[in-house]
Scaffold this motif. Structure first.
Motif: not given
Length: 140
Positions: A12, A40-41, A43-44, A47-48
């Protein structure tokens, strides 16, 4: 767990995703697919980061501010009431049974050998046949 923290920090990391990783993926995949996957990665990512902070705290036993803990607990949804205490129970030990005495094996049966063949005195059948053939050749 420590290896997971390192892997997720790498996975990330926006600099790696948009730089070296994207370039390597472009060698194998289409540009549109790679860009969609990176987005897509990413977008997380927020939170990650929060989950990784909680994971690092557990793995490396570091303390963060109380606000970060509250945010991470709310994000993970894990609100525990408290640790469960193990109740000590004594072992149920019984007396050992006496081991049986070892059974001795019976002695092996004696080995029975075949008797040697009888030795005959004088010439054998083959030697007598050769001598007869020699006499017949001399006579002829």
């Amino acid at each position: 767990p420590q290896k997971l923290v390192v892997f997720f920090r790498y996975l990330f990391n926006e600099g790696y995703l948009r730089g070296a990783v994207r370039d390597d993926w472009l060698k194998l995949y289409d540009k549109e697919f790679v860009d969609e996957t990176v987005e897509k990665i990413m977008s997380w990512g927020s939170e990650m980061r929060r989950l990784l902070d909680v994971l690092e705290e557990r793995v490396y036993l570091t303390r963060k501010r109380d606000e970060d803990k509250d945010d991470a607990a709310a994000l993970s949804g894990a609100a525990r009431s408290g640790p469960t205490v193990t109740v000590v129970q004594p072992f149920n030990l019984s007396e050992e049974r006496p081991k049986p005495l070892p059974v001795q094996d019976p002695p092996p049966p004696p080995i029975v050998y075949k008797p040697p063949p009888k030795v005959r005195e004088g010439p054998t059948k083959e030697m007598l046949a050769i001598a007869a053939a020699r006499e017949a050749n001399r006579a002829a």
